[in-house]
Write a protein that holds these residues in place. Structure first.
Motif, short mmCIF file in Angstrom:
data_model
loop_
_atom_site.label_atom_id
_atom_site.label_comp_id
_atom_site.label_asym_id
_atom_site.label_seq_id
_atom_site.Cartn_x
_atom_site.Cartn_y
_atom_site.Cartn_z
N ASP A 96 26.59 152.44 -16.68
CA ASP A 96 27.53 152.28 -15.41
C ASP A 96 26.83 151.64 -14.21
O ASP A 96 25.80 152.36 -13.45
CB ASP A 96 27.79 153.66 -15.12
CG ASP A 96 28.61 153.82 -13.81
OD1 ASP A 96 29.05 152.50 -13.29
OD2 ASP A 96 29.28 154.94 -13.58
N PRO A 97 26.47 150.22 -13.78
CA PRO A 97 25.70 149.76 -12.92
C PRO A 97 26.06 150.03 -11.56
O PRO A 97 25.62 149.47 -10.74
CB PRO A 97 25.85 148.27 -13.43
CG PRO A 97 26.99 148.22 -14.21
CD PRO A 97 27.08 149.34 -14.87
N ASN A 98 27.03 150.55 -11.49
CA ASN A 98 27.93 151.01 -9.91
C ASN A 98 27.54 152.53 -9.62
O ASN A 98 28.26 152.88 -8.90
CB ASN A 98 29.16 150.29 -9.98
CG ASN A 98 29.44 149.11 -10.07
OD1 ASN A 98 28.63 148.32 -9.43
ND2 ASN A 98 30.29 148.61 -11.02
N ARG A 99 26.58 153.15 -10.25
CA ARG A 99 26.32 154.24 -10.07
C ARG A 99 25.06 154.75 -9.03
O ARG A 99 24.07 154.30 -9.54
CB ARG A 99 25.99 155.19 -11.39
CG ARG A 99 25.97 156.78 -11.23
CD ARG A 99 25.89 157.19 -12.66
NE ARG A 99 26.32 158.66 -12.47
CZ ARG A 99 26.27 159.28 -13.45
NH1 ARG A 99 25.94 158.84 -14.83
NH2 ARG A 99 26.72 160.65 -13.51
N ALA A 100 25.44 154.84 -7.80
CA ALA A 100 24.50 154.83 -6.55
C ALA A 100 23.41 155.90 -6.81
O ALA A 100 22.38 155.50 -6.78
CB ALA A 100 25.27 154.89 -5.29
N GLN A 101 23.85 157.04 -7.43
CA GLN A 101 23.00 157.97 -7.60
C GLN A 101 22.09 157.76 -8.51
O GLN A 101 20.49 158.21 -8.48
CB GLN A 101 23.54 159.25 -8.18
CG GLN A 101 22.84 160.64 -7.99
CD GLN A 101 22.46 161.11 -6.67
OE1 GLN A 101 22.97 161.10 -5.54
NE2 GLN A 101 21.00 161.32 -6.68
N ALA A 102 22.24 157.17 -9.76
CA ALA A 102 21.19 156.63 -10.74
C ALA A 102 20.28 155.75 -10.18
O ALA A 102 18.83 155.82 -10.32
CB ALA A 102 21.95 155.97 -11.89
N TYR A 103 20.43 154.68 -9.14
CA TYR A 103 19.61 153.90 -8.44
C TYR A 103 18.62 154.82 -7.65
O TYR A 103 17.61 154.60 -7.56
CB TYR A 103 20.49 152.76 -7.71
CG TYR A 103 20.85 151.89 -8.46
CD1 TYR A 103 20.16 150.67 -9.21
CD2 TYR A 103 22.26 151.69 -8.92
CE1 TYR A 103 20.75 149.75 -10.04
CE2 TYR A 103 22.87 150.79 -9.68
CZ TYR A 103 22.11 149.63 -10.17
OH TYR A 103 22.60 148.90 -11.09
N LEU A 104 19.35 155.79 -6.95
CA LEU A 104 18.69 156.53 -6.10
C LEU A 104 17.61 157.37 -6.80
O LEU A 104 16.36 157.33 -6.28
CB LEU A 104 19.46 157.60 -5.16
CG LEU A 104 19.04 158.44 -4.21
CD1 LEU A 104 18.27 157.57 -2.90
CD2 LEU A 104 19.78 159.35 -3.72
N ASN A 105 17.89 157.84 -7.83
CA ASN A 105 16.80 158.60 -8.71
C ASN A 105 15.97 157.85 -9.19
O ASN A 105 14.58 158.22 -9.24
CB ASN A 105 17.65 159.46 -9.95
CG ASN A 105 18.73 160.41 -9.41
OD1 ASN A 105 18.42 160.77 -8.21
ND2 ASN A 105 19.50 160.86 -10.22
N ARG A 106 16.18 156.75 -9.57
CA ARG A 106 15.18 155.73 -9.98
C ARG A 106 14.19 154.93 -9.27
O ARG A 106 13.05 155.23 -9.19
CB ARG A 106 15.74 154.46 -10.96
CG ARG A 106 14.48 153.57 -11.80
CD ARG A 106 15.26 152.53 -12.41
NE ARG A 106 15.98 151.61 -11.72
CZ ARG A 106 16.45 150.57 -12.33
NH1 ARG A 106 16.47 150.47 -13.70
NH2 ARG A 106 17.13 149.55 -11.56
#
Length: 196
Positions: free
Chosen positions: A8-18
């Motif tokens: 899901d490349p549109n999941r902001a929380q995943a980018y924040l966590n990474r």
């Protein structure tokens, strides 16, 4: 997290966590990219702006950090640590009045902000207000001791003639960061002056 982003490349929380993981590992450049993606996906999310601003402070991009942190403050004006981070950027740019205003605002919102105490202490030290600097560094050190804050407090103690306290702080700084040049120099200077 990369797997989640792949699905899901549109999941902001995943980018924040990474991005947070990269920042904890000291890879601020990689973190900046992920925080930028968070902002692109959710421009009203405080954490994206704040975290990117903080990462920019860490890599010395002070103008960009100020812009990001100002947006974070606009989104959540009652978060003290955002003012402290922006104040540090102003301080590194030698805009001391703006830095001091941000440190004061941060502390008015949340009294236990070591970064604000350290920044304000640094200003007091530069202004020759040694006891005020010691008081601020001591409050910050009580919450979160750092080698840099201990060496700065040691310098203030040294200036007012509190040699034992200065030596203790220089040694404590070395225990946190072995081979710290300022602490080693302080110990050498003080022990040599006591022998003469």
């Amino acid at each position: 997290m990369s797997e989640i982003i792949g699905v899901d490349p549109n999941r902001a929380q995943a980018y924040l966590n990474r991005g947070n993981t990269f920042a904890r590992l000291g890879d601020f450049e990689a973190g900046l990219g992920d925080y930028g993606r968070v902002i692109a996906l959710e421009p009203k999310q405080f954490e994206g702006w704040y975290n990117r601003g903080s990462a920019r402070v860490a890599v010395g991009q002070y103008d960009e950090a100020i812009a990001d942190l100002t947006e974070a403050i606009r989104l959540k004006p009652n978060v003290g640590y955002a003012y402290c981070s922006r104040g540090l950027s102003y301080l590194r740019k030698a805009e001391r009045a703006k830095a001091l205003a941000d440190f004061e605002k941060g502390l008015s919102l949340w009294v236990d902000m070591p970064l604000c105490y350290y920044g304000r202490g640094e200003i007091h030290l530069a202004d020759g207000k040694h006891q005020d600097a010691i008081d601020d560094f001591s409050r910050g050190i009580k919450s979160k001791p750092t080698a840099e804050s201990l060496t700065q407090r040691a310098a203030a103690y040294e200036t007012i003639g509190e040699i034992q306290k200065a030596l203790k702080d220089y040694r404590s700084a070395l225990s946190l960061q072995p081979r710290l040049k300022t602490a080693e120099a302080g110990i050498a200077r003080l022990t040599q002056s006591r022998q003469n």
